[in-house]
Design a protein around this motif. Sequence first.
Motif, PDB file in Angstrom:
ATOM      1  N   LEU A   1      22.243  29.234  43.965  1.00 14.54           N
ATOM      2  CA  LEU A   1      22.594  29.618  45.093  1.00 14.54           C
ATOM      3  C   LEU A   1      21.692  30.529  46.177  1.00 14.54           C
ATOM      4  CD1 LEU A   1      26.229  31.084  44.034  1.00 14.54           C
ATOM      5  CD2 LEU A   1      25.718  28.978  45.623  1.00 14.54           C
ATOM      6  N   TYR A   2      20.994  31.474  45.480  1.00 20.29           N
ATOM      7  CA  TYR A   2      19.690  32.274  46.212  1.00 20.29           C
ATOM      8  C   TYR A   2      18.860  31.151  46.574  1.00 20.29           C
ATOM      9  CZ  TYR A   2      22.073  36.278  44.372  1.00 20.29           C
ATOM     10  OH  TYR A   2      22.719  37.318  44.203  1.00 20.29           O
ATOM     11  N   LEU A   3      18.392  30.137  45.894  1.00 22.66           N
ATOM     12  CA  LEU A   3      17.565  29.141  46.525  1.00 22.66           C
ATOM     13  C   LEU A   3      17.877  28.321  47.658  1.00 22.66           C
ATOM     14  CD1 LEU A   3      15.065  27.162  46.219  1.00 22.66           C
ATOM     15  CD2 LEU A   3      16.059  25.951  44.665  1.00 22.66           C
ATOM     16  N   VAL A   4      19.389  27.885  47.419  1.00 19.88           N
ATOM     17  CA  VAL A   4      20.018  27.407  48.818  1.00 19.88           C
ATOM     18  C   VAL A   4      19.979  28.115  49.826  1.00 19.88           C
ATOM     19  CG1 VAL A   4      21.936  26.231  49.723  1.00 19.88           C
ATOM     20  CG2 VAL A   4      21.112  25.596  47.273  1.00 19.88           C
ATOM     21  N   ALA A   5      20.489  29.321  49.609  1.00 22.42           N
ATOM     22  CA  ALA A   5      20.766  30.530  50.928  1.00 22.42           C
ATOM     23  C   ALA A   5      19.289  30.659  51.545  1.00 22.42           C
ATOM     24  CB  ALA A   5      21.151  31.832  50.211  1.00 22.42           C
ATOM     25  N   ALA A   6      18.356  30.608  50.657  1.00 19.29           N
ATOM     26  CA  ALA A   6      16.806  31.342  51.168  1.00 19.29           C
ATOM     27  C   ALA A   6      16.358  29.850  52.266  1.00 19.29           C
ATOM     28  CB  ALA A   6      15.892  31.356  50.252  1.00 19.29           C
ATOM     29  N   ALA A   7      16.719  28.566  51.754  1.00 18.57           N
ATOM     30  CA  ALA A   7      16.410  27.354  52.546  1.00 18.57           C
ATOM     31  C   ALA A   7      17.181  27.450  53.596  1.00 18.57           C
ATOM     32  CB  ALA A   7      16.709  26.260  51.632  1.00 18.57           C
ATOM     33  N   TYR A   8      18.522  27.916  53.652  1.00 15.81           N
ATOM     34  CA  TYR A   8      19.256  27.774  54.980  1.00 15.81           C
ATOM     35  C   TYR A   8      18.860  28.688  56.020  1.00 15.81           C
ATOM     36  CZ  TYR A   8      22.984  24.373  53.797  1.00 15.81           C
ATOM     37  OH  TYR A   8      23.785  23.099  53.351  1.00 15.81           O
ATOM     38  N   GLN A   9      18.222  30.060  55.358  1.00 21.81           N
ATOM     39  CA  GLN A   9      17.792  31.063  56.258  1.00 21.81           C
ATOM     40  C   GLN A   9      16.716  30.481  56.920  1.00 21.81           C
ATOM     41  OE1 GLN A   9      19.265  33.736  57.410  1.00 21.81           O
ATOM     42  NE2 GLN A   9      18.564  35.486  56.143  1.00 21.81           N
TER      43      GLN A   9
ATOM     44  N   LEU B   1      28.282  34.823  49.971  1.00 21.34           N
ATOM     45  CA  LEU B   1      29.658  35.248  49.664  1.00 21.34           C
ATOM     46  C   LEU B   1      30.014  34.443  48.404  1.00 21.34           C
ATOM     47  CD1 LEU B   1      31.028  35.123  53.142  1.00 21.34           C
ATOM     48  CD2 LEU B   1      30.568  37.238  51.969  1.00 21.34           C
ATOM     49  N   ARG B   2      29.826  33.177  48.170  1.00 19.69           N
ATOM     50  CA  ARG B   2      29.890  32.867  46.971  1.00 19.69           C
ATOM     51  C   ARG B   2      29.321  33.280  45.672  1.00 19.69           C
ATOM     52  NH1 ARG B   2      28.716  26.233  45.923  1.00 19.69           N
ATOM     53  NH2 ARG B   2      29.353  26.262  43.586  1.00 19.69           N
ATOM     54  N   ALA B   3      28.124  33.637  45.953  1.00 20.08           N
ATOM     55  CA  ALA B   3      27.417  34.482  44.863  1.00 20.08           C
ATOM     56  C   ALA B   3      28.097  35.840  44.565  1.00 20.08           C
ATOM     57  CB  ALA B   3      26.074  34.756  45.279  1.00 20.08           C
ATOM     58  N   GLN B   4      28.686  36.447  45.497  1.00 19.32           N
ATOM     59  CA  GLN B   4      29.383  37.703  45.162  1.00 19.32           C
ATOM     60  C   GLN B   4      30.453  37.495  44.216  1.00 19.32           C
ATOM     61  OE1 GLN B   4      28.288  40.521  46.538  1.00 19.32           O
ATOM     62  NE2 GLN B   4      29.786  41.675  45.615  1.00 19.32           N
TER      63      GLN B   4
ATOM     64  N   ASN C   1      22.708  41.477  46.489  1.00 19.10           N
ATOM     65  CA  ASN C   1      23.496  40.296  47.016  1.00 19.10           C
ATOM     66  C   ASN C   1      24.348  41.204  48.252  1.00 19.10           C
ATOM     67  OD1 ASN C   1      24.313  37.635  46.565  1.00 19.10           O
ATOM     68  ND2 ASN C   1      26.421  38.442  46.966  1.00 19.10           N
ATOM     69  N   LEU C   2      24.562  42.420  48.439  1.00 13.83           N
ATOM     70  CA  LEU C   2      25.307  43.009  49.293  1.00 13.83           C
ATOM     71  C   LEU C   2      24.208  43.577  50.701  1.00 13.83           C
ATOM     72  CD1 LEU C   2      27.450  45.704  47.457  1.00 13.83           C
ATOM     73  CD2 LEU C   2      28.261  44.015  49.193  1.00 13.83           C
ATOM     74  N   VAL C   3      23.035  43.538  50.233  1.00 17.07           N
ATOM     75  CA  VAL C   3      21.885  44.003  51.250  1.00 17.07           C
ATOM     76  C   VAL C   3      21.856  42.430  51.993  1.00 17.07           C
ATOM     77  CG1 VAL C   3      19.465  44.259  51.686  1.00 17.07           C
ATOM     78  CG2 VAL C   3      20.825  45.803  50.245  1.00 17.07           C
ATOM     79  N   SER C   4      21.733  41.412  51.127  1.00 16.59           N
ATOM     80  CA  SER C   4      21.478  40.161  51.716  1.00 16.59           C
ATOM     81  C   SER C   4      22.581  39.728  52.606  1.00 16.59           C
ATOM     82  CB  SER C   4      21.430  39.105  50.733  1.00 16.59           C
ATOM     83  OG  SER C   4      20.311  39.281  49.806  1.00 16.59           O
ATOM     84  N   ILE C   5      24.006  40.108  52.255  1.00 20.74           N
ATOM     85  CA  ILE C   5      24.904  39.714  53.075  1.00 20.74           C
ATOM     86  C   ILE C   5      24.925  40.607  54.492  1.00 20.74           C
ATOM     87  CG2 ILE C   5      27.358  40.127  53.400  1.00 20.74           C
ATOM     88  CD1 ILE C   5      27.742  39.203  50.329  1.00 20.74           C
ATOM     89  N   GLY C   6      24.535  41.895  54.362  1.00 24.92           N
ATOM     90  CA  GLY C   6      24.496  42.573  55.482  1.00 24.92           C
ATOM     91  C   GLY C   6      23.320  42.130  56.581  1.00 24.92           C
TER      92      GLY C   6
END
Length: 527
Positions: A76-84, A97-100, A115-120
């Motif tokens: 999930l973190y790999l995919v999230a970083a790529a979308y970023q 949010l799914r990771a949460q 995870n909370l910092v990344s979401i923020g």
Amino acid sequence: MIKTLNTNTILAESYYKLYLDRGIEKENYSIQFFANYYLGNIAYRNKRFDKAIHYGNNAITSAENIRNGNYMLSGLYLVAAAYQEKRDRKNSLHRYLRAQKIIEQYSLENYQIYNLVSIGQIRIRLDQTQKALASFQKALKLLEKSSKNSDANYNTKYLSIIQGLGVCYYKLGNYDEALKYNYQGLQYAEELNRIEYIIDFNLNIGETYIGKKKYSKALSYLNIAKADIIKLNKNNDPDLFTANLHIATCLYNQTEYAKARDLLEQNFQHIKTNPEVEKIQEAYALAIQCGEKLQDTNLQFKYTKVYNKIVDSLYQNDINAQEKLYDRDLESLEEKNKSLLSKNLLYAIGFLLTLVFAAIISFYTIKTKRKNKSLFEELQKGRIHENASKTINVQKNEFITDKKAKSLLERLSNLEKTAFYLSSDCSLYSTAKDIETNTSYLSKIINEYKQQSFNDYINELRIKYCIERLSSNHTFRSYTIKAIAGELGYKSVNTFASAFKKQTGLSHSYFIKKVVSDTHESNKINT
């Protein structure tokens, strides 16, 4: 293979593809996870972000099959970083949010703060400031419960949280609270000699003083940040772009328009190698304003042309994302059927699917254009807002039995005639004060009788006013997007764009182009 990954990514990629084939053949989901995850990592390093997302999603699926929470989070973190990296923040946020949920399901508390910092951080960029603030506040509470000595990443987590809180309070217009956290973070970063955070806090303090209209004080912090960036030889770094933009904003407000223009021109030279930096719209909008003040029409035309191109490209992202999604689905389907179908049959199916997807995309595009045209015509006639208002008013009047509520709604209606909502300082507090009530009661009657939040109520009034001005006022149509947003009381172009889209279903750029085009056609007919 890990050593090969660090020295020769091409060779490592071929090894991991063989490893993946082995995992599929043996139906071994652990092998499939590692192969997909590292193939995604290689793609990410090589800036092939769509490939990284493809492999990352496959890694998540493999991890789900063996019910391994740690593996799921890695994917999930790999995919999230790529979308970023693709600036697709909604999809990135969805992954965090799914990771949460996975963190809570598998009791993986070690990941909670990160995870909370990344979401923020993502919510800040999506203008979901209140939700972002809640994420950072929760992260700070969790960090305060942990031991500083037992957590090797304590300092980084603390600085990231404090920085996030400062940005949130700045965006909410609470500059004193923003300065409190930024000074607190700056002091801590200086004690640790964390130069990257020292730069960020100085930039944030400078930006906050711009909000307070204390330009000389802002410049003192911004110049310190810029000097540190140059010392680190980060000439193409987005931080230098941000520093120059803020300094140019100060110079512009001190009527030093030529200096501001020259500094922005330097910025535009830098971003040729990095066109995806933040605040690019704001920079070009400020450059256009400099051109206006210097009465340089060529400069205004040059920057307006680039600005409009940037805005259009941002709204094109949705359609591009749809096309790429179809491509990824087709590729995934081909891989799954590799072992079942002959090559010729696979190509035939692939070709047919491509035709089907192309037809879907074509249908989607035509449907979108028709929908936009229909929405535009409705807005031009004023039907959408009028009908919406009538529907709400009928419901409201049937239920207003509370004399106090009725009186306050009448006062609110009278206040609307003053266009109070166009003030950038318009808030629940100031509105409540104007109609002589408290914030809780005002919020309650807007929710109950207008069936919307206070922010949606203000946005509806602003966008309705905007549409009327754009449709009837040629001068207003010639304003920059930033100037239009400012006239409506918005402090951010992105917030205005988001509100316009939500209220009308259209992008502001599409609406303005159509108004200009229709006016031009009408003038030709009259002539």
